[in-house]
Motif scaffolding. Sequence first.
Motif, PDB file in Angstrom:
ATOM      1  N   ALA A 186       0.829  -1.204   0.000  1.00  0.00           N
ATOM      2  CA  ALA A 186       0.000   0.000   0.000  1.00  0.00           C
ATOM      3  C   ALA A 186       0.864   1.256   0.000  1.00  0.00           C
ATOM      4  CB  ALA A 186      -0.930  -0.021   1.211  1.00  0.00           C
ATOM      5  N   SER A 187       2.045   1.180   0.630  1.00  0.00           N
ATOM      6  CA  SER A 187       2.951   2.326   0.616  1.00  0.00           C
ATOM      7  C   SER A 187       3.412   2.652  -0.806  1.00  0.00           C
ATOM      8  CB  SER A 187       4.156   2.058   1.519  1.00  0.00           C
ATOM      9  OG  SER A 187       4.824   0.867   1.141  1.00  0.00           O
ATOM     10  N   GLU A 188       3.566   1.618  -1.653  1.00  0.00           N
ATOM     11  CA  GLU A 188       3.907   1.849  -3.057  1.00  0.00           C
ATOM     12  C   GLU A 188       2.755   2.543  -3.772  1.00  0.00           C
ATOM     13  OE1 GLU A 188       5.499  -1.591  -5.159  1.00  0.00           O
ATOM     14  OE2 GLU A 188       5.910  -2.530  -3.222  1.00  0.00           O
ATOM     15  N   ALA A 189       1.527   2.163  -3.417  1.00  0.00           N
ATOM     16  CA  ALA A 189       0.363   2.787  -4.027  1.00  0.00           C
ATOM     17  C   ALA A 189       0.311   4.270  -3.692  1.00  0.00           C
ATOM     18  CB  ALA A 189      -0.915   2.089  -3.565  1.00  0.00           C
ATOM     19  N   VAL A 190       0.617   4.621  -2.446  1.00  0.00           N
ATOM     20  CA  VAL A 190       0.626   6.025  -2.048  1.00  0.00           C
ATOM     21  C   VAL A 190       1.672   6.790  -2.858  1.00  0.00           C
ATOM     22  CG1 VAL A 190       1.090   7.622  -0.151  1.00  0.00           C
ATOM     23  CG2 VAL A 190      -0.250   5.556   0.267  1.00  0.00           C
ATOM     24  N   ALA A 191       2.843   6.175  -3.028  1.00  0.00           N
ATOM     25  CA  ALA A 191       3.892   6.818  -3.826  1.00  0.00           C
ATOM     26  C   ALA A 191       3.424   7.015  -5.265  1.00  0.00           C
ATOM     27  CB  ALA A 191       5.161   5.986  -3.782  1.00  0.00           C
ATOM     28  N   ARG A 192       2.719   6.019  -5.812  1.00  0.00           N
ATOM     29  CA  ARG A 192       2.206   6.135  -7.176  1.00  0.00           C
ATOM     30  C   ARG A 192       1.181   7.269  -7.278  1.00  0.00           C
ATOM     31  NH1 ARG A 192       1.646   1.896 -10.729  1.00  0.00           N
ATOM     32  NH2 ARG A 192       3.579   1.192  -9.750  1.00  0.00           N
ATOM     33  N   MET A 193       0.323   7.388  -6.268  1.00  0.00           N
ATOM     34  CA  MET A 193      -0.670   8.472  -6.272  1.00  0.00           C
ATOM     35  C   MET A 193      -0.007   9.850  -6.266  1.00  0.00           C
ATOM     36  SD  MET A 193      -3.557   7.138  -3.567  1.00  0.00           S
ATOM     37  CE  MET A 193      -4.271   5.487  -3.665  1.00  0.00           C
ATOM     38  N   ASN A 194       1.161   9.938  -5.640  1.00  0.00           N
ATOM     39  CA  ASN A 194       1.833  11.229  -5.485  1.00  0.00           C
ATOM     40  C   ASN A 194       2.810  11.547  -6.605  1.00  0.00           C
ATOM     41  OD1 ASN A 194       0.566  12.034  -3.076  1.00  0.00           O
ATOM     42  ND2 ASN A 194       1.915  10.708  -1.875  1.00  0.00           N
ATOM     43  N   GLU A 195       2.930  10.666  -7.590  1.00  0.00           N
ATOM     44  CA  GLU A 195       3.822  10.932  -8.712  1.00  0.00           C
ATOM     45  C   GLU A 195       3.250  12.053  -9.581  1.00  0.00           C
ATOM     46  OE1 GLU A 195       4.127   7.289 -10.815  1.00  0.00           O
ATOM     47  OE2 GLU A 195       5.444   6.320  -9.336  1.00  0.00           O
ATOM     48  N   GLY A 196       4.089  13.024  -9.931  1.00  0.00           N
ATOM     49  CA  GLY A 196       3.624  14.105 -10.789  1.00  0.00           C
ATOM     50  C   GLY A 196       2.464  14.844 -10.156  1.00  0.00           C
ATOM     51  N   LYS A 197       1.373  14.988 -10.903  1.00  0.00           N
ATOM     52  CA  LYS A 197       0.167  15.603 -10.364  1.00  0.00           C
ATOM     53  C   LYS A 197      -0.546  14.584  -9.492  1.00  0.00           C
ATOM     54  CE  LYS A 197      -4.062  18.019 -11.686  1.00  0.00           C
ATOM     55  NZ  LYS A 197      -4.915  18.487 -12.817  1.00  0.00           N
ATOM     56  N   PRO A 198      -0.707  14.849  -8.197  1.00  0.00           N
ATOM     57  CA  PRO A 198      -1.281  13.840  -7.281  1.00  0.00           C
ATOM     58  C   PRO A 198      -2.705  13.464  -7.651  1.00  0.00           C
ATOM     59  CG  PRO A 198      -0.188  15.594  -6.054  1.00  0.00           C
ATOM     60  CD  PRO A 198      -0.269  16.055  -7.473  1.00  0.00           C
ATOM     61  N   VAL A 199      -3.026  12.193  -7.415  1.00  0.00           N
ATOM     62  CA  VAL A 199      -4.390  11.685  -7.565  1.00  0.00           C
ATOM     63  C   VAL A 199      -4.786  11.020  -6.265  1.00  0.00           C
ATOM     64  CG1 VAL A 199      -4.113  11.350 -10.051  1.00  0.00           C
ATOM     65  CG2 VAL A 199      -3.604   9.461  -8.490  1.00  0.00           C
ATOM     66  N   THR A 200      -6.065  10.758  -6.096  1.00  0.00           N
ATOM     67  CA  THR A 200      -6.545  10.165  -4.843  1.00  0.00           C
ATOM     68  C   THR A 200      -7.009   8.736  -4.995  1.00  0.00           C
ATOM     69  OG1 THR A 200      -8.779  11.042  -5.229  1.00  0.00           O
ATOM     70  CG2 THR A 200      -7.260  12.420  -3.955  1.00  0.00           C
ATOM     71  N   VAL A 201      -7.067   8.241  -6.245  1.00  0.00           N
ATOM     72  CA  VAL A 201      -7.615   6.908  -6.503  1.00  0.00           C
ATOM     73  C   VAL A 201      -6.728   6.173  -7.503  1.00  0.00           C
ATOM     74  CG1 VAL A 201      -9.536   5.643  -7.543  1.00  0.00           C
ATOM     75  CG2 VAL A 201     -10.006   7.528  -5.990  1.00  0.00           C
ATOM     76  N   LEU A 202      -6.535   4.888  -7.265  1.00  0.00           N
ATOM     77  CA  LEU A 202      -5.888   4.015  -8.242  1.00  0.00           C
ATOM     78  C   LEU A 202      -6.782   2.813  -8.492  1.00  0.00           C
ATOM     79  CD1 LEU A 202      -2.194   3.763  -6.946  1.00  0.00           C
ATOM     80  CD2 LEU A 202      -3.009   5.144  -8.858  1.00  0.00           C
ATOM     81  N   PHE A 203      -6.960   2.467  -9.753  1.00  0.00           N
ATOM     82  CA  PHE A 203      -7.593   1.186 -10.045  1.00  0.00           C
ATOM     83  C   PHE A 203      -6.545   0.087  -9.905  1.00  0.00           C
ATOM     84  CE2 PHE A 203     -11.153   3.542 -11.738  1.00  0.00           C
ATOM     85  CZ  PHE A 203     -12.227   2.687 -11.443  1.00  0.00           C
ATOM     86  N   VAL A 204      -6.985  -1.060  -9.442  1.00  0.00           N
ATOM     87  CA  VAL A 204      -6.099  -2.207  -9.220  1.00  0.00           C
ATOM     88  C   VAL A 204      -6.291  -3.170 -10.382  1.00  0.00           C
ATOM     89  CG1 VAL A 204      -5.434  -4.045  -7.643  1.00  0.00           C
ATOM     90  CG2 VAL A 204      -6.378  -1.894  -6.736  1.00  0.00           C
ATOM     91  N   LEU A 205      -5.200  -3.437 -11.096  1.00  0.00           N
ATOM     92  CA  LEU A 205      -5.243  -4.290 -12.276  1.00  0.00           C
ATOM     93  C   LEU A 205      -4.335  -5.490 -12.095  1.00  0.00           C
ATOM     94  CD1 LEU A 205      -4.967  -1.594 -15.114  1.00  0.00           C
ATOM     95  CD2 LEU A 205      -7.034  -2.531 -14.072  1.00  0.00           C
ATOM     96  N   PRO A 206      -4.659  -6.639 -12.707  1.00  0.00           N
ATOM     97  CA  PRO A 206      -3.733  -7.772 -12.667  1.00  0.00           C
ATOM     98  C   PRO A 206      -2.432  -7.424 -13.367  1.00  0.00           C
ATOM     99  CG  PRO A 206      -5.506  -8.171 -14.235  1.00  0.00           C
ATOM    100  CD  PRO A 206      -5.869  -6.919 -13.496  1.00  0.00           C
ATOM    101  N   GLU A 207      -1.369  -8.137 -12.998  1.00  0.00           N
ATOM    102  CA  GLU A 207      -0.067  -7.876 -13.610  1.00  0.00           C
ATOM    103  C   GLU A 207      -0.127  -8.141 -15.107  1.00  0.00           C
ATOM    104  OE1 GLU A 207       2.297  -6.472 -12.001  1.00  0.00           O
ATOM    105  OE2 GLU A 207       1.306  -6.599 -10.046  1.00  0.00           O
ATOM    106  N   GLY A 208       0.630  -7.370 -15.867  1.00  0.00           N
ATOM    107  CA  GLY A 208       0.676  -7.561 -17.304  1.00  0.00           C
ATOM    108  C   GLY A 208       0.716  -6.239 -18.027  1.00  0.00           C
ATOM    109  N   GLU A 209       0.745  -6.299 -19.340  1.00  0.00           N
ATOM    110  CA  GLU A 209       0.787  -5.110 -20.185  1.00  0.00           C
ATOM    111  C   GLU A 209      -0.551  -4.942 -20.901  1.00  0.00           C
ATOM    112  OE1 GLU A 209       3.248  -3.007 -20.225  1.00  0.00           O
ATOM    113  OE2 GLU A 209       4.526  -4.210 -18.912  1.00  0.00           O
ATOM    114  N   GLY A 210      -0.826  -3.701 -21.298  1.00  0.00           N
ATOM    115  CA  GLY A 210      -2.026  -3.431 -22.072  1.00  0.00           C
ATOM    116  C   GLY A 210      -3.276  -3.382 -21.217  1.00  0.00           C
ATOM    117  N   PRO A 211      -4.444  -3.212 -21.858  1.00  0.00           N
ATOM    118  CA  PRO A 211      -5.718  -3.110 -21.128  1.00  0.00           C
ATOM    119  C   PRO A 211      -6.029  -4.408 -20.364  1.00  0.00           C
ATOM    120  CG  PRO A 211      -5.948  -2.362 -23.407  1.00  0.00           C
ATOM    121  CD  PRO A 211      -4.615  -3.028 -23.311  1.00  0.00           C
ATOM    122  N   ARG A 212      -6.499  -4.230 -19.135  1.00  0.00           N
ATOM    123  CA  ARG A 212      -6.862  -5.373 -18.283  1.00  0.00           C
ATOM    124  C   ARG A 212      -8.123  -5.042 -17.496  1.00  0.00           C
ATOM    125  NH1 ARG A 212      -1.450  -4.488 -15.549  1.00  0.00           N
ATOM    126  NH2 ARG A 212      -1.631  -2.675 -16.903  1.00  0.00           N
TER     127      ARG A 212
END
Length: 325
Positions: A282-308
């Motif tokens: 979850a700490s990684e998720a917080v860091a991801r939210m704060n990258e560049g312009k901060p966001v408050t929500v992340l969708f959780v996707l299975p590992e992989g490339e492209g649309p999931r």
Amino acid sequence: MNMDADALLATGRRVLRIEAEALAGFADSLGSEFARAVETILGAQGRVIVSGMGKSGHVGRKIAATFASTGTPAQFVHPAEASHGDLGMLTRQDVALVLSNSGETPELRDIVAHTRRFSIPLIGVASRPGSALLTAADVALLLPDAPEACSVGLAPTTSTTLTMALGDALAVALMERRDFTMEHFRTFHPGGKLGAMLVKVRDLMHTGAALPLVARDASMPDVLLEMSAKGFGVAGVLDAEGRLAGIVTDGDLRRHMQGLLERSAGEVATPSPRAIGPDALASEAVARMNEGKPVTVLFVLPEGEGPRAPLGLLHIHDCLRAGVA
């Protein structure tokens, strides 16, 4: 700084240097008995029973706690209590780790005798090579002959630091031999800041009917209803195969205010939104939210490339409640 403060600072630095030098010397002198101690503990089917009297006992409690929290079952047994019935806690499946700076502590005699009587492996830790404890022990861990850091050379200072560090060294060596992972560590540390640091996204994410999801061709009135109903301030936009194609946020609504209600979700959505995997911390998720312009929500996707297809959704408030952010 006045003279008294200068003197106190000098004392503090002297003590730290004395103990640091003793630790450095101990590291250089550590020999094969250390490896034997680790192997002896690994070979036990039961627990490590740690015992010691006085300051050694206090150190022993910490060592037992460190063992137990890092994958090596351990328990502290007070030697005086052992002589009055608690010897029953020490079985043939266990290993005894007995601490005594002098190696001659009389209160340890019963627990040492018990290990000899029932062939229980005994690891002794002391600073005198010919002491009763190290002579009786199956594995003798000798502390270096280093001066105590106190002004009279008697108060347990350097000796307890060395014993504590030896316990840490044993614990870490055991962790590495057991392939003790961060996931194992989290199992033994579910509470407090440590537990929060090790919480995974899957432990906090919202799933199923709680997810705000709309089709790419959904009308914006329907999107607004979904956003209001789910309460996250966003809606995930799915393609025809149910994969996440974009996200509609409050910012997107403001940017497309002109003719908003005549548009579709796909026309308003921001494509390729930030996402995270379920097994990330979850700490990684917080860091991801704060990258560049901060966001408050992340969708959780299975590992992989492209649309999931989305598995869940994580809001910054979920992390705050768990003590992560």
